[in-house]
Design a protein around this motif. Structure first.
Motif, mmCIF file in Angstrom:
data_model
loop_
_atom_site.group_PDB
_atom_site.id
_atom_site.type_symbol
_atom_site.label_atom_id
_atom_site.label_comp_id
_atom_site.label_asym_id
_atom_site.label_seq_id
_atom_site.Cartn_x
_atom_site.Cartn_y
_atom_site.Cartn_z
ATOM 1 N N SER A 197 0.864 -1.346 0.108
ATOM 2 C CA SER A 197 0.070 0.270 -0.382
ATOM 3 C C SER A 197 0.896 1.133 0.367
ATOM 4 O O SER A 197 0.260 2.341 -0.199
ATOM 5 C CB SER A 197 -1.207 -0.128 1.208
ATOM 6 O OG SER A 197 0.074 -0.204 2.663
ATOM 7 N N GLY A 198 1.979 1.254 -0.144
ATOM 8 C CA GLY A 198 3.237 2.404 -0.671
ATOM 9 C C GLY A 198 3.746 3.182 0.453
ATOM 10 O O GLY A 198 4.220 3.890 0.818
ATOM 11 N N TYR A 199 3.758 1.969 2.465
ATOM 12 C CA TYR A 199 4.217 2.813 3.110
ATOM 13 C C TYR A 199 5.454 2.420 3.591
ATOM 14 O O TYR A 199 5.490 1.420 3.211
ATOM 15 C CB TYR A 199 2.583 2.105 4.719
ATOM 16 C CG TYR A 199 1.671 2.804 4.472
ATOM 17 C CD1 TYR A 199 1.493 3.919 4.635
ATOM 18 C CD2 TYR A 199 0.387 2.437 3.944
ATOM 19 C CE1 TYR A 199 -0.009 4.948 4.937
ATOM 20 C CE2 TYR A 199 -0.933 2.210 4.432
ATOM 21 C CZ TYR A 199 -1.010 4.092 4.837
ATOM 22 O OH TYR A 199 -2.007 4.230 4.889
#
Length: 134
Positions: free
Chosen positions: A34-36
């Motif tokens: 999710s890009g974290y």
């Protein structure tokens, strides 16, 4: 761990972590699907190293060099000591300069009556000083 957890564990703000990544002082963190950003214990250790170096006043470029030496297991401690001594010499020059400035200001403050009269040797000296820049 996420950036907030890494910040808490290292004592380095999330904003500074992102900055250090942007200038290449630390490697970009891996990302979740999710890009974290995700940080490892090693990343936190590196951030602590940077924080402590900054606390001692090392510049970003010197920290970059120190990190390289820290990560190089074949390094010579003499290289690290040389870098520290160079910085100590700079600090000694800065301390001498600040002590000179402090003494000059002390002399000016001592020469001022500090009363209700408008004449002020401090302002007079600032207005007429012909000293070379330090």
């Amino acid at each position: 761990m996420n950036i907030g957890q890494a910040a808490e564990a290292s004592g380095v703000t999330a904003k500074m972590i992102r900055y250090y990544e942007s200038i290449g002082l630390i490697s970009a963190a891996s990302r979740t699907d999710s890009g974290y950003r995700q940080y490892t214990d090693r990343d936190v250790q590196t951030l602590r190293f940077i924080r402590r170096s900054r606390d001692l006043g090392f510049s970003i470029e010197r920290i970059r060099t120190l990190l390289g030496l820290w990560e190089d297991r074949g390094r010579k401690s003499a290289d690290v000591k040389k870098l520290a001594r160079q910085y100590i010499a700079e600090l000694d020059r800065d301390i001498e300069k600040l002590q000179t400035i402090r003494n000059e200001l002390q002399n000016l403050a001592d020469s001022c009556h500090g009363d209700q009269r408008p004449d002020c040797p401090i302002l007079d000296e600032l207005a007429t000083a012909q000293h070379a820049c330090h």
